[in-house]
Structures are given as structure tokens and as C-alpha cells.
Design a protein around this motif. Sequence first.
Motif, PDB file in Angstrom:
ATOM      1  N   ILE A 199      33.998   8.223  76.955  1.00 40.77           N
ATOM      2  CA  ILE A 199      33.261   7.008  77.275  1.00 40.77           C
ATOM      3  C   ILE A 199      33.491   5.967  76.191  1.00 40.77           C
ATOM      4  O   ILE A 199      33.218   4.818  76.392  1.00 40.77           O
ATOM      5  N   ASP A 200      33.998   6.428  75.045  1.00 44.32           N
ATOM      6  CA  ASP A 200      34.238   5.429  73.997  1.00 44.32           C
ATOM      7  C   ASP A 200      35.725   5.124  73.883  1.00 44.32           C
ATOM      8  O   ASP A 200      36.335   5.277  72.855  1.00 44.32           O
ATOM      9  N   THR A 201      36.308   4.715  75.016  1.00 48.17           N
ATOM     10  CA  THR A 201      37.723   4.358  75.003  1.00 48.17           C
ATOM     11  C   THR A 201      37.934   3.194  74.049  1.00 48.17           C
ATOM     12  O   THR A 201      37.047   2.372  73.874  1.00 48.17           O
ATOM     13  N   PRO A 202      39.137   3.130  73.457  1.00 49.50           N
ATOM     14  CA  PRO A 202      39.362   2.042  72.515  1.00 49.50           C
ATOM     15  C   PRO A 202      39.154   0.695  73.206  1.00 49.50           C
ATOM     16  O   PRO A 202      39.392   0.576  74.408  1.00 49.50           O
ATOM     17  N   PHE A 203      38.740  -0.254  72.428  1.00 49.82           N
ATOM     18  CA  PHE A 203      38.468  -1.567  72.981  1.00 49.82           C
ATOM     19  C   PHE A 203      39.734  -2.260  73.443  1.00 49.82           C
ATOM     20  O   PHE A 203      40.758  -2.180  72.800  1.00 49.82           O
ATOM     21  N   GLU A 204      39.660  -2.886  74.591  1.00 48.29           N
ATOM     22  CA  GLU A 204      40.765  -3.746  75.021  1.00 48.29           C
ATOM     23  C   GLU A 204      40.773  -4.931  74.069  1.00 48.29           C
ATOM     24  O   GLU A 204      39.726  -5.390  73.629  1.00 48.29           O
ATOM     25  N   LYS A 205      41.973  -5.430  73.822  1.00 46.00           N
ATOM     26  CA  LYS A 205      42.071  -6.549  72.885  1.00 46.00           C
ATOM     27  C   LYS A 205      41.275  -7.756  73.398  1.00 46.00           C
ATOM     28  O   LYS A 205      41.313  -8.075  74.572  1.00 46.00           O
ATOM     29  N   GLY A 206      40.540  -8.383  72.524  1.00 42.41           N
ATOM     30  CA  GLY A 206      39.891  -9.640  72.887  1.00 42.41           C
ATOM     31  C   GLY A 206      38.555  -9.500  73.594  1.00 42.41           C
ATOM     32  O   GLY A 206      37.907 -10.497  73.859  1.00 42.41           O
ATOM     33  N   GLU A 207      38.119  -8.288  73.879  1.00 37.08           N
ATOM     34  CA  GLU A 207      36.863  -8.136  74.614  1.00 37.08           C
ATOM     35  C   GLU A 207      35.666  -8.682  73.851  1.00 37.08           C
ATOM     36  O   GLU A 207      34.706  -9.147  74.435  1.00 37.08           O
ATOM     37  N   ALA A 208      35.753  -8.595  72.498  1.00 37.30           N
ATOM     38  CA  ALA A 208      34.617  -9.046  71.702  1.00 37.30           C
ATOM     39  C   ALA A 208      34.791 -10.480  71.219  1.00 37.30           C
ATOM     40  O   ALA A 208      33.989 -10.979  70.438  1.00 37.30           O
ATOM     41  N   ASP A 209      35.881 -11.148  71.699  1.00 42.69           N
ATOM     42  CA  ASP A 209      36.115 -12.529  71.258  1.00 42.69           C
ATOM     43  C   ASP A 209      35.373 -13.521  72.142  1.00 42.69           C
ATOM     44  O   ASP A 209      35.096 -13.242  73.306  1.00 42.69           O
ATOM     45  N   LEU A 210      35.128 -14.682  71.567  1.00 44.94           N
ATOM     46  CA  LEU A 210      34.438 -15.731  72.329  1.00 44.94           C
ATOM     47  C   LEU A 210      35.415 -16.387  73.299  1.00 44.94           C
ATOM     48  O   LEU A 210      36.433 -16.928  72.875  1.00 44.94           O
ATOM     49  N   PRO A 211      35.108 -16.333  74.620  1.00 52.66           N
ATOM     50  CA  PRO A 211      36.031 -16.965  75.562  1.00 52.66           C
ATOM     51  C   PRO A 211      35.919 -18.487  75.454  1.00 52.66           C
ATOM     52  O   PRO A 211      34.860 -18.999  75.109  1.00 52.66           O
ATOM     53  N   PRO A 212      37.022 -19.191  75.747  1.00 56.20           N
ATOM     54  CA  PRO A 212      36.964 -20.651  75.658  1.00 56.20           C
ATOM     55  C   PRO A 212      36.075 -21.222  76.761  1.00 56.20           C
ATOM     56  O   PRO A 212      35.694 -20.508  77.678  1.00 56.20           O
ATOM     57  N   GLY A 213      35.785 -22.505  76.683  1.00 53.54           N
ATOM     58  CA  GLY A 213      34.994 -23.156  77.727  1.00 53.54           C
ATOM     59  C   GLY A 213      33.588 -23.437  77.251  1.00 53.54           C
ATOM     60  O   GLY A 213      33.239 -23.147  76.099  1.00 53.54           O
ATOM     61  N   ASP A 214      32.785 -24.009  78.143  1.00 49.23           N
ATOM     62  CA  ASP A 214      31.418 -24.307  77.717  1.00 49.23           C
ATOM     63  C   ASP A 214      30.373 -23.821  78.721  1.00 49.23           C
ATOM     64  O   ASP A 214      29.237 -24.267  78.714  1.00 49.23           O
ATOM     65  N   GLY A 215      30.764 -22.890  79.606  1.00 52.44           N
ATOM     66  CA  GLY A 215      29.799 -22.317  80.556  1.00 52.44           C
ATOM     67  C   GLY A 215      28.804 -21.452  79.804  1.00 52.44           C
ATOM     68  O   GLY A 215      28.980 -21.180  78.612  1.00 52.44           O
ATOM     69  N   PRO A 216      27.747 -20.997  80.468  1.00 54.77           N
ATOM     70  CA  PRO A 216      26.777 -20.127  79.799  1.00 54.77           C
ATOM     71  C   PRO A 216      27.430 -18.829  79.323  1.00 54.77           C
ATOM     72  O   PRO A 216      28.296 -18.279  80.003  1.00 54.77           O
ATOM     73  N   LEU A 217      26.998 -18.382  78.142  1.00 57.90           N
ATOM     74  CA  LEU A 217      27.618 -17.210  77.523  1.00 57.90           C
ATOM     75  C   LEU A 217      26.735 -15.979  77.736  1.00 57.90           C
ATOM     76  O   LEU A 217      25.535 -16.015  77.519  1.00 57.90           O
ATOM     77  N   LEU A 218      27.384 -14.891  78.182  1.00 60.81           N
ATOM     78  CA  LEU A 218      26.666 -13.635  78.432  1.00 60.81           C
ATOM     79  C   LEU A 218      27.263 -12.537  77.563  1.00 60.81           C
ATOM     80  O   LEU A 218      28.473 -12.325  77.576  1.00 60.81           O
ATOM     81  N   LEU A 219      26.408 -11.864  76.800  1.00 59.79           N
ATOM     82  CA  LEU A 219      26.878 -10.748  75.976  1.00 59.79           C
ATOM     83  C   LEU A 219      26.489  -9.440  76.668  1.00 59.79           C
ATOM     84  O   LEU A 219      25.312  -9.206  76.936  1.00 59.79           O
ATOM     85  N   VAL A 220      27.503  -8.621  76.977  1.00 58.05           N
ATOM     86  CA  VAL A 220      27.246  -7.342  77.649  1.00 58.05           C
ATOM     87  C   VAL A 220      27.375  -6.222  76.617  1.00 58.05           C
ATOM     88  O   VAL A 220      28.436  -6.053  76.023  1.00 58.05           O
ATOM     89  N   VAL A 221      26.287  -5.493  76.390  1.00 58.73           N
ATOM     90  CA  VAL A 221      26.342  -4.400  75.409  1.00 58.73           C
ATOM     91  C   VAL A 221      26.138  -3.077  76.142  1.00 58.73           C
ATOM     92  O   VAL A 221      25.037  -2.756  76.595  1.00 58.73           O
ATOM     93  N   ASP A 222      27.216  -2.327  76.298  1.00 59.97           N
ATOM     94  CA  ASP A 222      27.147  -1.042  76.984  1.00 59.97           C
ATOM     95  C   ASP A 222      28.271  -0.162  76.459  1.00 59.97           C
ATOM     96  O   ASP A 222      29.368  -0.657  76.220  1.00 59.97           O
ATOM     97  N   ASP A 223      27.987   1.124  76.266  1.00 58.15           N
ATOM     98  CA  ASP A 223      29.031   1.994  75.730  1.00 58.15           C
ATOM     99  C   ASP A 223      29.965   2.499  76.825  1.00 58.15           C
ATOM    100  O   ASP A 223      31.030   3.009  76.523  1.00 58.15           O
ATOM    101  N   GLU A 224      29.577   2.361  78.078  1.00 57.66           N
ATOM    102  CA  GLU A 224      30.444   2.857  79.138  1.00 57.66           C
ATOM    103  C   GLU A 224      31.399   1.769  79.596  1.00 57.66           C
ATOM    104  O   GLU A 224      30.973   0.762  80.155  1.00 57.66           O
ATOM    105  N   PRO A 225      32.703   1.988  79.364  1.00 57.34           N
ATOM    106  CA  PRO A 225      33.672   0.956  79.745  1.00 57.34           C
ATOM    107  C   PRO A 225      33.591   0.630  81.235  1.00 57.34           C
ATOM    108  O   PRO A 225      33.757  -0.519  81.629  1.00 57.34           O
ATOM    109  N   ASP A 226      33.309   1.652  82.045  1.00 53.80           N
ATOM    110  CA  ASP A 226      33.224   1.425  83.493  1.00 53.80           C
ATOM    111  C   ASP A 226      32.136   0.409  83.826  1.00 53.80           C
ATOM    112  O   ASP A 226      32.316  -0.464  84.663  1.00 53.80           O
TER     113      ASP A 226
END
Length: 455
Positions: free
Chosen positions: A241-268
Motif C-alpha cells: 500500500i506504500d508504493t513509491p510516490f509518482e513523481k510530482g504528486e506532492a507538487d503544487l499544480p499550476p493554475g489558480d483553481g481551488p486547491l485540494l490536499l488529499v492525504v491517504d496512504d492507499e494509492p488506489d
Amino acid sequence: MILAPIQDLLQSPLKLDDKIASLLMTARDNSLRLLKLVNDILEVIKLEEGKSNLALVYIEMNAFIAGTINSMVHMMESRNIRLVKELDDEPLIIQADTYAMERIFLNLLSNAIKFTPEGGSITVRSSSNIKEAIIEVIDTGIGINQQDLPLIFDRFHQADGSSTRKYQGTGLGLALVKDLTEKMGGNISVYSKPGIGTTMRVVFPLSREKHAEEEIQQMPTEGDLLEVIHRSAEHSAALPIDTPFEKGEADLPPGDGPLLLVVDDEPDMRQYLVSTLGDDYRIVQARNGKQGLELARKYLPELMILDFMLPEMDGLEVCKLLKENQGTRQIKIMLLTARTDEETKITALANGADDFLTKPFSKVEVQSRLHNLLQTFNLERNLTKQNQELDKALNELKQTQVRLIQSEKLNSLGTLTAGLMHEINNPLNFTLTALKVAQRDPSIQGDEELQDLFN
Ligand code: ADP
């Protein structure tokens, strides 16, 4: 009827969209987990009621184990875990049910893989004495505490049952392994040291008879589609369940829409949320509580979906820390929980959660709850802004008031002076006029000395 159609879709010659393929794979892996869970529960019940029918045949353990391990090799490789096979030269023939035997070793190997960090090793060793075949699965993993050792074969017991547990599972596996082993005349024991590793040892009575080659089963049989599916379900326990992180998943996406932080250990789960909500929000992902806290502080998102049970720091703690702090208090937090009991809800509320989402949830539910939270966030933000503007205006008013009071004071001082002058001038005028009249009197005009005084 769930897995076979999914499998068909995944293998179809149609070129599936990446997003759809990944959703299908999520559905497949989780259906396999579900199947394993159902199978384990059914098996436990059957064993309990003495209804488990084992079909005993003769098995040569070395070949059988080698075959079972083969199906797990790619999982070990993907976790960078080294496999060492130390199998006895002598054939080890025992009487057993192939399906049960396969389950025993798949469970032991899954656990070894699950609880061994990257770079570790798993040794599978077989040996014998006059009467018994001894098979050991030895890992260099996290180990088990002394006080947990007698309990790990109990149903539902997990050495780490805390809300910061890193590993999936139900605590049924070893109970089942023990029951099946004993039902086939064997026994299982465990040796373990925290931080060093664990050894699981199963012992089966050797068959005393002479056997013809064709009498002995060497490998688990491939089986029909259903058997293949059930076997895959057994493997699913070791899916990390702790597969390595895909690159960029924790980076701030560009744009100015509302920002949502998803914190979950299950990649699925993260993947599901990203594919469901990615069109409406810019999403940043964290896979444990600590990282979630860091990213929330760093990016100050409008919204946060926070799993309850998380490695490193649980969801409640993260929620509490964010809500205690002036700078992060405004983030709207939705706690994701598998439990719906009153106590969990109250604890979560007491720790400042803004909303709950109970697993399983539908796409519409998560979308509308987030939408509501975002609206509340925006309203509050506007209110805060208006409050700040009001504060500013109030401050300016206060300053103007101070200035007004000062000028008023000066004004009243002016009036006071004018009044005083009036009071002084009047008698002075009278006095001067009287003196002037008196000076003109002939008796005074004749006296030089008095004239000087008048002047
Ligand atoms: P689970 O579904 O949690 O893996 P099991 O019955 O297979 O359930 O195991 C029970 C508990 O025993 C696990 O939760 C874990 O704490 C401990 N355990 C089992 N195997 C190992 C191992 N190889 N290394 C460390 N701990 C283990």
C-alpha cells in the motif's frame, strides 16, 4: 462476475484511455482483496464448524514450495527484496491438500514481503529429521514484540492495531495458517526479534510409505479461471500500500483553481479521488500524516481530504494541529473514515474536523460535500475580508474622532479665551471712560501732580 468482466475489459484489444485503464486496475486489485477477505472468513467459519473438506494427496514439498514462491518473485523484486532458496536435497513427501498448502505459504510469504522493508531479504529453507519436514520462512523485517508473539495466531490480532498502522490486512491470515496446518497434522511456531526479523516455522509429518512418481504432486495445479482468480486474490495480500510516490504528486499544480490536499496512504484511494475530482480542483497528494501536515502548512489549500488511519501521524492528530494554529485554521478538513460509530464522530468533531465521509462513498457524495465545504470556505474568507475592511474603517474613524476631539478642545479653549477677554474688557472700558471724564474735571485739571497721575 465482477473480476472476470474487468479482466476481459483490461485485456480487450480496444485501446483503453489511460485514466479508464487505471480505474479498472484499481477495481480489479480491490475486488481481489475483497475476494481474499471473503475467502478467509468463509474458511475460518468452515474450519470452526469442522466442515472444511481437505482433499489429501501426496506432495513433494521442495518442488511445491519452489512453485509457490515463483508466483511471488515479481512482488519481491518490485520491493527490492532478495529471495534466498535453501531447499533440502532430499525429497520431502507429505500428505496434504494442495489448495490449503498453497494458502499457507502464500500467507507466510505475503506477510514476510509486507513486513520487510526495501533492501531486506526473505529466505525459504526446507530440511527434515527422521519424522518431519521442516519449512521455514525467514525475513529480515520489522519483527514482532515479545508480548505479541503468543497472540499473532489469534483471529483478528494485529501486532500494530493502531490508527497509524502502515500495513493492510485483517489479522485473519495467521489464524487460518495455523488451523490449516494443524488440520493436516502439522504445527507452526514463530521466532522473532523486533528490528531483526521473523522466522515462521511449519512442520509436517513425513510420509513413511514408498511412493511411485506419478502418485506425487509436485506443483500447485494451474486450475480453471476461477481457481486462477482465487489464487490472484491470495497474492493480493502482499500488494504494497506504500508504493513509491509518482513523481510530482506532492507538487503544487499550476493554475489558480481551488486547491485540494488529499492525504491517504492507499494509492488506489488517492488515484480514485484524483480521477473523480481532478476536473474541479487542483490536487496535491500526501501519503502519510506527517507529510500531509507539512504540505498543508506549505500550500495552505482551501480543502483537505484526510484519512483517519494514516502511517506516521493519524488523521485526528493532523486535524487537531492544523485547527489549533491561527495560520491553518481556515482549511476545511473532511475526515475519511471507515467507521461510523458515534464515538469516532464525536472525537473527530472535537478535533476540529469540518465534515466526514464514510467509506464507501459515491462520486456524487464526495463532490457535493466538497462543494459545500468550498462554499463555506469562500463565505468565511469574504467575511474575514469584510471584517478586515470594517476594522480598517473603524480604525480610521477612531483617528478622525481623536482629531475631532482635539480640534474641539482647541475650539472650546478659543471660546473660553474670548469670554475671558470680554469679561476683562468690559470693566476696563468702564474704568477708562470714568477716568477720562474725571480728568476733564476743573479741580483736577488745575493740579499738575494729579494730571500726571491720570496720564
Ligand atoms: P494481517 O492480515 O494483519 O497480516 P496475519 O494474521 O497474517 O494478519 O498476521 C497477524 C499479525 O502478525 C500482523 O498484523 C503482524 O503484526 C504480525 N506479523 C505476521 N507476520 C509477520 C512478519 N513476517 N513480520 C512481522 N510481523 C508479522
